[in-house]
Design an enzyme around this catalytic site. Structure first.
Site, mmCIF file in Angstrom:
data_model
loop_
_atom_site.group_PDB
_atom_site.id
_atom_site.type_symbol
_atom_site.label_atom_id
_atom_site.label_comp_id
_atom_site.label_asym_id
_atom_site.label_seq_id
_atom_site.Cartn_x
_atom_site.Cartn_y
_atom_site.Cartn_z
ATOM 1 N N GLY A 55 0.846 -1.191 0.000
ATOM 2 C CA GLY A 55 0.000 0.000 0.000
ATOM 3 C C GLY A 55 0.878 1.236 0.000
ATOM 4 C CB CYS A 82 5.313 -4.290 0.290
ATOM 5 S SG CYS A 82 6.130 -2.737 -0.035
ATOM 6 C CE1 TYR A 83 1.246 1.268 5.257
ATOM 7 C CE2 TYR A 83 -0.482 -0.391 5.398
ATOM 8 C CZ TYR A 83 0.051 0.823 5.794
ATOM 9 O OH TYR A 83 -0.610 1.578 6.728
ATOM 10 C CG HIS A 172 5.965 -6.097 -4.231
ATOM 11 N ND1 HIS A 172 4.679 -5.893 -3.775
ATOM 12 C CD2 HIS A 172 6.641 -4.963 -3.949
ATOM 13 C CE1 HIS A 172 4.581 -4.682 -3.254
ATOM 14 N NE2 HIS A 172 5.760 -4.097 -3.350
ATOM 15 C CD GLU A 174 2.957 -8.777 -4.959
ATOM 16 O OE1 GLU A 174 3.692 -9.503 -4.275
ATOM 17 O OE2 GLU A 174 2.692 -7.599 -4.650
ATOM 18 C CB SER A 226 -22.377 -9.205 -25.787
ATOM 19 O OG SER A 226 -21.238 -9.830 -25.218
ATOM 20 N N GLY A 227 -21.973 -12.228 -27.141
ATOM 21 C CA GLY A 227 -21.013 -12.951 -27.964
ATOM 22 C C GLY A 227 -19.595 -12.738 -27.476
ATOM 23 C CG ASP A 230 -16.324 -11.568 -19.454
ATOM 24 O OD1 ASP A 230 -15.405 -12.390 -19.657
ATOM 25 O OD2 ASP A 230 -16.132 -10.394 -19.144
ATOM 26 C CE LYS A 373 -12.029 -11.356 -20.839
ATOM 27 N NZ LYS A 373 -13.291 -10.599 -20.854
#
Ligand code: XMP
Length: 517
Positions: A55, A82-83, A172, A174, A226-227, A230, A373
């Site tokens: 953060g 980190c934070y 970090h 990640e 919508s095609g 999602d 996603k």
């Protein structure tokens, strides 16, 4: 769903969604929540572990985001990053101070402890490269902790209290620049928290089908299809769960890419292999009518959005009472709208606004609400959706409407559809090492004089766009080999009536946007 869960407690850092993704890559389910989440709620979550994110603040300053000591006394392992690492040290009686210099970038770290089996650094080399980004540093570890790693500038790159399962990491893990980041997170999640790692797409699909059935009973569900990736995956999942109790309304607004309407129908229509009611509304002429003479971009977007609601509403009325309205909301939408975490970025123009207001329904179902996603794509493949659909490029809600500068006409739609089709075809054939993240043809409103055969022409200029981007918030023009561009140009000029010039758009975002309007 009873499943192992890790909570990522969000302190406003920029990599927080990445932390959650990495945890899921260890096959452990995880969610992001604001640091303001009350302790009672955290207790109810039945967590296997908690991760405190980075953060932008200094934890010793008044008013800085914090958490009460109780969090570390729940008997649940906690990893601070980190934070989060500084905060853990600060709250538990260590000391955090401002360093003379910021430590930033790739940094060599020396591992001093917990290298053995079950330790945070099991299997990690004694020296490894990590990503650092901090001003403050832990100058004194909290009582009961030991130093587990250091760098040349930072005495505490990692500290831990094994007995309580509490760990503080200054770097970090990640981000991909941390060479062994994934392994370190794996050690925390799978070994220290003891998660078995059963979060997989096939089990997600199975669980969701069961959940949807329980929730829906014999009710009726309506989905606006919508095609896009999602809504298509949502349709596939709902269809497998409840079959004909699902009705999908697909509005062809005449601003789709070439053949797209038929492609969607081929998958979800009566000849496809999903059991559902498929309603295709061919509203092309209706849209062209509404858009005639309109040149202002925002006005165009608005008309397209409003018309969608109107068409959808009419169809919904025909179906009669529905019990549930389904939406293809995914996890980044939830987090970005400020519901899941602290780092809120609102992209209002990417949401379909106002949809639920006019359909009479009991409840909303969002079966993909917890997926990223790439997980949505995996679920799509798992459900048997065609790859072409699952790996589709992003396509704006207003469709070609924002790829045609100025007034939208049927003629212009034809031109941009044909040109875009050729461009995508040639890119596919070019065998590029890496495909651009998004690429398409757009139609400028510019017409100019040219010669074709023996005749003078006065035709349009097509713009080719191709960008590389990580998050679509910023983007750079992609380097497409010149021969490929030339081939595309010559095919467009020869094959698409009404075009006599082709440009390549070099603009980055900012100052440009990815779309033309
Ligand atoms: P811009 O042009 O804003 O686009 O740089 C960023 C990304 O978002 C997509 N985009 C949209 N998606 N509705 C959508 O669903 C929209 O109105 C919209 N406008 C842009 C665009 O395709 C790109 O990937």
């Amino acid at each position: 769903m009873t499943q192992e869960k890790i909570l990522v407690l969000d302190f406003g850092g920029q990599y927080n969604q990445l932390v959650a993704r990495r945890v899921r890559e260890c096959n452990v389910y995880c969610e992001i929540a604001s640091y303001k989440t009350p302790i009672e709620k955290i207790k109810e979550m039945k967590l296997k572990g908690i991760i405190l994110t980075g953060g932008p603040n200094s934890c010793y300053e008044e008013g800085a985001p914090t958490y009460s000591k109780e969090l570390f006394e729940l008997g649940i392992p906690v990893l601070g990053l980190c934070y989060g690492a500084q905060l853990m040290s600060h709250v538990l009686g260590g000391k955090v101070e401002r360093a003379a210099n910021r430590e930033y970038g790739k940094t060599k770290v020396y591992v001093d402890g917990e290298k053995g089996i079950g330790g945070l650094f099991e299997g990690i080399p004694a020296e490894t490269v990590v990503w650092m980004s901090h001003f403050d540093y832990i100058s004194k570890i909290a009582p009961g902790f030991e130093i587990l790693a250091h760098t040349d500038n930072c005495p505490v790159a990692a500290a831990g209290c094994k007995a309580k399962g509490l760990y503080a990491i200054q770097f970090h893990p990640e981000v991909l620049h941390t060479e062994k980041g994934k392994e370190i997170l794996f050690n925390f999640v799978r070994k220290i928290c003891g998660c078995a790692g059963e979060w997989r797409m096939d089990s997600f699909v199975e669980h969701s089908i069961k959940e949807i059935r329980e929730k829906v009973g014999d009710g009726k569900v309506l989905l606006a299809l919508s095609g896009g990736v999602d809504s298509s995956v949502a349709a596939g999942l709902l269809s497998r769960a409840i079959g004909k109790q699902l009705t999908c309304v697909f509005v062809d607004h005449g601003l789709l890419r070439k053949n797209e309407g038929d492609d969607v129908e081929a998958v979800f229509g009566p000849k496809g292999n999903f059991d559902l009611n498929f309603v295709r509304v061919n509203a092309q002429q209706r849209y062209y009518g509404k858009l005639a003479g309109v040149t202002e971009p925002e006005r165009k977007r608005k008309i397209i959005g409003e018309e969608f609601i109107r068409v959808f509403e009419e169809e919904a009325k025909k179906i009669g009472k529905v019990d549930f309205l389904a939406q293809g909301t995914i996890y980044p939408d939830v987090v970005e709208s400020g519901l899941g975490g602290e780092s809120a970025v609102i992209k209002s123009h990417h949401n379909v606004g106002g949809l639920p207001d006019f359909v009479d329904f009991k409840e909303i179902i969002e079966p993909l609400r917890n997926l990223f996603k790439d997980e949505v794509r995996k679920a799509g493949l798992e459900l048997g959706l065609p790859e072409k659909l699952v790996f589709r490029q992003p396509f704006p809600g207003p469709g070609l409407g924002v790829r045609i500068v100025g007034e939208v006409t049927e003629e212009k739609v034809r031109i941009v559809q044909e040109a875009d089709f050729i461009y995508r075809d040639e890119i596919a054939k070019a065998g590029l090492k890496k495909l651009p993240d998004q690429y398409f043809a757009a139609l400028t409103n510019m017409r100019s004089v040219g010669v074709m055969g023996d005749e003078r022409t006065y035709d349009y200029a097509v713009a080719l766009r191709a960008v590389n981007t990580i998050d679509f918030m910023t983007a750079e023009a992609a380097e497409i080999p010149f021969e490929v561009l030339q081939k595309v140009m010559s095919r467009i000029i020869n094959e698409v009536r009404g075009v006599n010039r082709v440009f390549y758009d070099l603009t980055s975002k900012p100052p440009g946007t990815i779309e033309l309007e």
